[in-house]
Design a protein around this motif. Structure first.
Motif, PDB file in Angstrom:
ATOM      1  N   VAL A  60       0.867  -1.178   0.000  1.00 28.62           N
ATOM      2  CA  VAL A  60       0.000   0.000   0.000  1.00 28.62           C
ATOM      3  C   VAL A  60       0.905   1.230   0.000  1.00 28.62           C
ATOM      4  O   VAL A  60       1.994   1.214   0.580  1.00 28.62           O
ATOM      5  CB  VAL A  60      -0.978  -0.004   1.208  1.00 28.62           C
ATOM      6  CG1 VAL A  60      -0.257   0.136   2.533  1.00 28.62           C
ATOM      7  CG2 VAL A  60      -2.033   1.054   1.056  1.00 28.62           C
ATOM      8  N   THR A  61       0.445   2.284  -0.677  1.00 28.34           N
ATOM      9  CA  THR A  61       1.212   3.524  -0.737  1.00 28.34           C
ATOM     10  C   THR A  61       0.267   4.725  -0.700  1.00 28.34           C
ATOM     11  O   THR A  61      -0.869   4.644  -1.175  1.00 28.34           O
ATOM     12  CB  THR A  61       2.098   3.592  -2.007  1.00 28.34           C
ATOM     13  OG1 THR A  61       2.860   4.804  -1.994  1.00 28.34           O
ATOM     14  CG2 THR A  61       1.274   3.525  -3.285  1.00 28.34           C
ATOM     15  N   SER A  62       0.758   5.808  -0.150  1.00 26.68           N
ATOM     16  CA  SER A  62       0.003   7.064  -0.180  1.00 26.68           C
ATOM     17  C   SER A  62       0.473   7.944  -1.339  1.00 26.68           C
ATOM     18  O   SER A  62      -0.048   9.033  -1.541  1.00 26.68           O
ATOM     19  CB  SER A  62       0.124   7.810   1.150  1.00 26.68           C
ATOM     20  OG  SER A  62       1.478   8.086   1.428  1.00 26.68           O
TER      21      SER A  62
ATOM     22  N   ASN B 266      -7.024   8.162  -0.800  1.00 30.79           N
ATOM     23  CA  ASN B 266      -5.695   8.648  -0.431  1.00 30.79           C
ATOM     24  C   ASN B 266      -4.663   7.527  -0.328  1.00 30.79           C
ATOM     25  O   ASN B 266      -3.554   7.736   0.141  1.00 30.79           O
ATOM     26  CB  ASN B 266      -5.745   9.452   0.870  1.00 30.79           C
ATOM     27  CG  ASN B 266      -6.283   8.667   2.040  1.00 30.79           C
ATOM     28  OD1 ASN B 266      -6.530   7.467   1.954  1.00 30.79           O
ATOM     29  ND2 ASN B 266      -6.481   9.345   3.170  1.00 30.79           N
ATOM     30  N   ARG B 267      -5.047   6.335  -0.769  1.00 32.63           N
ATOM     31  CA  ARG B 267      -4.125   5.194  -0.773  1.00 32.63           C
ATOM     32  C   ARG B 267      -4.344   4.358  -2.029  1.00 32.63           C
ATOM     33  O   ARG B 267      -5.461   4.258  -2.528  1.00 32.63           O
ATOM     34  CB  ARG B 267      -4.344   4.273   0.435  1.00 32.63           C
ATOM     35  CG  ARG B 267      -4.154   4.906   1.796  1.00 32.63           C
ATOM     36  CD  ARG B 267      -2.688   5.174   2.089  1.00 32.63           C
ATOM     37  NE  ARG B 267      -2.475   5.566   3.459  1.00 32.63           N
ATOM     38  CZ  ARG B 267      -2.685   6.778   3.950  1.00 32.63           C
ATOM     39  NH1 ARG B 267      -3.154   7.728   3.180  1.00 32.63           N
ATOM     40  NH2 ARG B 267      -2.439   7.066   5.203  1.00 32.63           N
TER      41      ARG B 267
ATOM     42  N   GLU C 142      -3.452   0.389  -3.288  1.00 34.42           N
ATOM     43  CA  GLU C 142      -3.036  -0.947  -2.860  1.00 34.42           C
ATOM     44  C   GLU C 142      -2.741  -1.746  -4.128  1.00 34.42           C
ATOM     45  O   GLU C 142      -3.486  -1.661  -5.106  1.00 34.42           O
ATOM     46  CB  GLU C 142      -4.214  -1.552  -2.102  1.00 34.42           C
ATOM     47  CG  GLU C 142      -3.987  -2.856  -1.437  1.00 34.42           C
ATOM     48  CD  GLU C 142      -5.236  -3.244  -0.642  1.00 34.42           C
ATOM     49  OE1 GLU C 142      -5.416  -2.725   0.480  1.00 34.42           O
ATOM     50  OE2 GLU C 142      -6.041  -4.030  -1.174  1.00 34.42           O
TER      51      GLU C 142
END
Length: 136
Positions: A49-51, A67-68, A70
């Motif tokens: 997962v990343t923002s 806002n994320r 996956e």
């Protein structure tokens, strides 16, 4: 993590390249949260997962807040699978390296602790966006 192998592999169009205009999130911008090893299929699936949000989001994503991102990587035809303990601290360290003639080498964790294997190939099996609550 070798940023060059990570960027080279995930920056390809069949992975995250189109979403991120060829510049995927760095390893430091990703959190590993899922590992599934399937002995029946001789495969492993690893989820991140990343923002760091995509520059070119899919049209259906634009219609809702998020806002994320996956994403899941599926590794095929594993060899040399070694599991030497597992905890949250191992999940903080991961490395994906291209190995000529031998496919891809994967290491999750530290030396003497974690998971390592080689895979003949890899593919992106799923991506999704979601709205996560910020830490309290």
């Amino acid at each position: 993590m070798s940023a060059s192998d990570w960027s080279t592999i995930l920056g390809r169009s069949q992975f995250l390249g189109e979403l991120y205009s060829g510049a995927p999130p760095t390893p430091e911008q990703c959190e590993l949260f899922y590992v599934h090893i399937d002995e029946r299929d001789n495969s492993a699936t690893i989820g991140f997962v990343t923002s760091n949000l995509p520059a070119n989001p899919r049209p259906e994503w634009r219609e809702r807040p998020y806002n994320r991102l996956e994403f899941y990587l599926y590794f095929c035809d594993l060899t040399g699978l070694l599991v030497e303990g597992w905890s949250a601290s191992e999940a903080q360290n991961f490395d994906i390296s291209a190995v000529s003639e031998e496919g891809i080498a994967i290491r999750v964790g530290r030396e003497k602790a974690g998971i390592s294997f080689r895979a003949s190939s890899l593919r992106l099996v799923d991506t999704r966006v979601f709205l996560a609550t910020e830490g309290l």
